[in-house]
Structure formats: C-alpha cells, structure tokens
Design a protein around this motif. Structure first.
Motif, PDB file in Angstrom:
ATOM      1  N   PHE A   1       0.805  -1.217   0.000  1.00 34.11           N
ATOM      2  CA  PHE A   1       0.000   0.000   0.000  1.00 34.11           C
ATOM      3  C   PHE A   1       0.840   1.270   0.000  1.00 34.11           C
ATOM      4  O   PHE A   1       0.433   2.283  -0.558  1.00 34.11           O
ATOM      5  CB  PHE A   1      -0.929  -0.014   1.218  1.00 34.11           C
ATOM      6  N   VAL A   2       2.002   1.201   0.618  1.00 30.98           N
ATOM      7  CA  VAL A   2       2.812   2.418   0.773  1.00 30.98           C
ATOM      8  C   VAL A   2       4.025   2.459  -0.156  1.00 30.98           C
ATOM      9  O   VAL A   2       4.856   3.360  -0.058  1.00 30.98           O
ATOM     10  CB  VAL A   2       3.274   2.590   2.242  1.00 30.98           C
ATOM     11  N   THR A   3       4.150   1.491  -1.056  1.00 30.37           N
ATOM     12  CA  THR A   3       5.245   1.476  -2.023  1.00 30.37           C
ATOM     13  C   THR A   3       4.657   1.275  -3.421  1.00 30.37           C
ATOM     14  O   THR A   3       3.440   1.210  -3.598  1.00 30.37           O
ATOM     15  CB  THR A   3       6.245   0.339  -1.725  1.00 30.37           C
ATOM     16  N   ASP A   4       5.538   1.135  -4.408  1.00 30.24           N
ATOM     17  CA  ASP A   4       5.082   0.882  -5.770  1.00 30.24           C
ATOM     18  C   ASP A   4       5.191  -0.597  -6.140  1.00 30.24           C
ATOM     19  O   ASP A   4       5.280  -0.967  -7.311  1.00 30.24           O
ATOM     20  CB  ASP A   4       5.867   1.735  -6.771  1.00 30.24           C
ATOM     21  N   MET A   5       5.187  -1.470  -5.145  1.00 30.49           N
ATOM     22  CA  MET A   5       5.231  -2.908  -5.385  1.00 30.49           C
ATOM     23  C   MET A   5       4.101  -3.323  -6.338  1.00 30.49           C
ATOM     24  O   MET A   5       2.966  -2.846  -6.205  1.00 30.49           O
ATOM     25  CB  MET A   5       5.081  -3.662  -4.057  1.00 30.49           C
ATOM     26  N   SER A   6       4.375  -4.189  -7.287  1.00 30.76           N
ATOM     27  CA  SER A   6       3.353  -4.656  -8.211  1.00 30.76           C
ATOM     28  C   SER A   6       2.460  -5.705  -7.542  1.00 30.76           C
ATOM     29  O   SER A   6       2.855  -6.337  -6.550  1.00 30.76           O
ATOM     30  CB  SER A   6       3.994  -5.263  -9.461  1.00 30.76           C
ATOM     31  N   SER A   7       1.281  -5.896  -8.094  1.00 38.04           N
ATOM     32  CA  SER A   7       0.359  -6.887  -7.542  1.00 38.04           C
ATOM     33  C   SER A   7       0.944  -8.297  -7.649  1.00 38.04           C
ATOM     34  O   SER A   7       0.793  -9.105  -6.732  1.00 38.04           O
ATOM     35  CB  SER A   7      -0.986  -6.817  -8.268  1.00 38.04           C
TER      36      SER A   7
END
Length: 416
Positions: free
Chosen positions: A395-401
């Motif tokens: 939620f707080v990073t740009d991590m991909s799904s």
C-alpha cells in the motif's frame, strides 16, 4: 438539626460502593483508550463495583492491542500476571495452551453461557474442552462509515460494488473532501484488503485463501486482482495519512473533512461519543458486495491462574459482570458493537446495530460468518503477520500486484 441526623442524611446519599469496604481488587490489562472505549468499559467496572470489587485499570493502547500483549508478556515473565486480560483472536487460545489461564467451566456450567453464544464464537473462548475466556461483544469488521452531509452534497449514495466506491472518489474530491480516511498502519490497510478479498471473491474463496492457506488460492488471478483493486483504493486516500490513528480517521469523517472510512463498528462508538446520530449525521453500510458475508471480531477476557483466593473470587465477579445481559446491552450501546450473547435483544439499539444483528443471524445460517484476519480470527498469528506485512508494504510502495502475491505465497510457506 442534631449531628447524628446530619450524618445519617449524608450517609443516605453516599454511593453504595463507597459505603462498603472493597472485597478486593481486579487488575486488568486492555487496549481500550479511545473516548467511546473508555466509556463502554466503565459499564463493566461499575457492575464489578456493585459486587464489591475495585477495578485496577492497566490500559496499554496502540497497534490494535500489540502493545498490551507485549506488556502482558513482560508481566508473565516476571511471574506477576494480572487478574484478567483482553484477548483478540488466537491470543487467548495461545495462552490457554501454555497453561497460564484458569478454566471457567464451572461458571459456564452454572450460568449456561455457552448456550447464548454463536457456534463460530465458541472456537475462540475454548481451549480444547475448557472455557478460558468470556466475550463481551461482537464487532462486525466489514463496515463502511460515511458522512451523510458530504455524501448528499456530492450526490453519492451507498455503493453497491468496490468499483462504484472507487469511481465515487472523483465526485467526492470535487466536493472538496478526502474520499477515504485511513492511516498507514498495516492493520488499517489490511482491514480494507480483506474486505475487498471476500466481497469480490466470496466467502468460500476467503476460507480457502485465508483460513485454509491454500497455495492455489493465494497465487491465483483472483488474488492478483484483489491487490489491483487495493491499489485503486489507495488513490482515494490523502497523502497525510502517515501515522494517523484509526480514531483520528473516524474523526475526519465525523467532522466532514473526509467522506468515508472502512472500519469495524468500533468506529460507530466514536460517532456516538460526538453526539452524532446514524441516518441523520452519519451512514453505515456493509462494505459493498453481491456476496453477503459477516466478518466478526470479539473482545474477550481471560483469567490468569493466581494463588490467591481473593483475586480468584474477584475474577469470578468480573466474568459474571461481563456476561450479565444488561451489561452486554449497555456496553455495546456505547461501544458500537452488538452483544456477544445472542439472547440479548437489540430492540433499543440503532439501525446500524439492528442490521448487524440480522446479518449475523443470516450469516450463521448461510455459512458466511467469517473471522476477521486483521484482529486474529482467521489465521494463526504467524500467518496473519505475513498478510499484514505484505499488504502494508504494498500500500505504501510501488510494489506490483504480482510481486505482492509472490511475497504472500513465499511468506506463508516460510511460516508453515
């Protein structure tokens, strides 16, 4: 007037509890520190006082009870347990297995308490065949709370799906408010994630993925799509959410600074504490779905083994105070939840509680009553912790799904 007459008159107006010498004290650790929580707790402690016992409060707030749990560990390590402790989810069961909790079987048998509790709830107040805690309430976790005036101004109504909820964000921003109030605490984020997970995919998928921890479900396209939708929900949240407490987020909705919040019905207690009325000032809806479900959380108190007859008697009085039907009624009117006892009528409760009560009955019959993951009623702590960490980071990073799903699968497998 004679002195004796004056003294007699003064005594007549003294509270009963003040006239009688206390039979002993009952110390309890808990994490109820918000305004509504403190008021609700007083209902139980007043009942305890009427039985002749003094409540010794050891409140430890923060991190959805994690700080209180750490305080308990310190106390137990020092050989100084409290008389009682508030438990969520598997916490009580874990302490029961360690042999530090009293059996409450005699009290349950004497009072027939087990007959008043829903079957799904019994699993969290028993350790094997022994009852080890008493529940005061049942919270519904998957609620959406909204400011009615804000919704009316923006022309927004109860959303029927998560896609509709997300689309309403544009209207709400145009009305000058934050669409969704929340904080960056991982447990708050997980509240939203698990609501999406079950609302979109249904109770059976939730059971398979979260309760059974089935790897196929955990790594499925449905799980990836759930993270995709959570990413869209992130776009509804303001950038000032860092470090925001859940009750502060509720206050934003109450004050009209934000339109809505996804939170358990403990949030309603905060609205009521501010003098706001459901249906007039604020609105309550189950999180949007065409697959009805009831995500439950209970607050229960266990009693620790102590070698002191006075404390043990005080524990009995505390347990009986909690399970008193009138206490359950008055406590939950303040707290925002519904009574843990299913035999306590809710005729005098507000429409939000009545809806919760009716939905609970339907969910019990339909197999759609599910333990909340966030508060520890769906998975053992080591697995719930993986969900919490991965979802919070996503939620707080740009991590991909896809990366989030892989991290979830890897974390669960490592914790098995």
């Amino acid at each position: 007037m004679k002195l004796t007459t004056i003294l007699a008159a003064s005594i007549a107006f003294m509270p009963v509890a003040a006239m009688a010498e206390s039979k002993g004290k009952v110390e309890g650790i808990h994490h109820w520190v918000s305004e509504s929580e403190v008021k609700a707790l007083k209902v139980i402690t007043d009942k305890l006082a009427s039985k002749g016992y003094t409540w010794e409060d050891s409140a430890v707030g923060g991190l959805s009870g994690a700080n209180a749990l750490q305080a308990l560990r310190t106390r137990l390590a020092a050989g100084n347990p409290p008389a009682t402790m508030q438990f969520l989810g598997y916490e009580g069961l874990d302490w029961g297995k360690q042999g530090v909790l009293r059996s409450l079987d005699d009290l349950y048998t004497k009072n027939g308490w087990d007959k008043a509790l829903a079957p799904q709830l019994l699993a969290f107040v028993k350790n094997g065949d022994d009852f080890i805690s008493v529940p005061i309430n049942m919270h519904r976790q998957n609620w959406l709370w909204a400011n009615k005036a804000v919704f009316d101004k923006a022309g927004v109504k109860e959303p029927k799906s998560w896609d509709e909820l997300i689309a309403d964000g544009d209207k709400l921003r145009a009305a000058g408010v934050v669409p969704l109030a929340m904080g960056d605490e991982s447990w708050q984020i997980l509240e939203v994630f698990e609501a999406i997970l079950v609302d979109v995919n249904g109770p059976e998928f939730y059971k398979k993925a979260v309760i059974d921890l089935d790897e196929g479900a955990l790594s499925s396209p449905e799980m990836i799509a759930t993270f995709d939708k959570l990413r869209k929900v992130r776009g509804l949240v303001d950038d000032g959410f860092t470090g925001r407490d859940w009750a502060v987020a509720t206050g934003m909705v109450a004050d009209g600074k934000a339109a809505m919040q996804v939170m358990g019905d403990w949030a309603k207690g905060e609205f009521l504490a501010k003098g706001l009325k459901p249906g007039v000032d604020f609105l309550c809806f189950p999180t949007p779905t065409d697959k009805p479900n009831f995500k439950f959380v209970i607050d229960a108190f266990g009693m620790f083994k102590v070698d002191d007859a006075v404390t043990t008697a005080g524990q009995d009085a505390w347990a009986e105070s909690i399970m008193d039907p009138e206490v359950q009624k008055q406590f939950n009117l303040i707290k925002g939840s519904i009574p843990a006892r299913s035999d306590v009528p809710v005729d005098s409760f507000d429409d939000c509680a009545k809806r919760s009560y009716a939905d609970r009955e339907a969910a019990v019959k339909n197999g759609a009553m599910l333990g909340g993951l966030t508060e520890g009623f769906a998975a053992q702590p080591q697995f719930a912790g993986v969900f919490t960490d991965v979802v919070g980071k996503f939620f707080v990073t740009d991590m991909s799904s896809k990366d989030a799903v892989q991290a979830l699968v890897d974390g669960i497998n490592n914790a098995r």
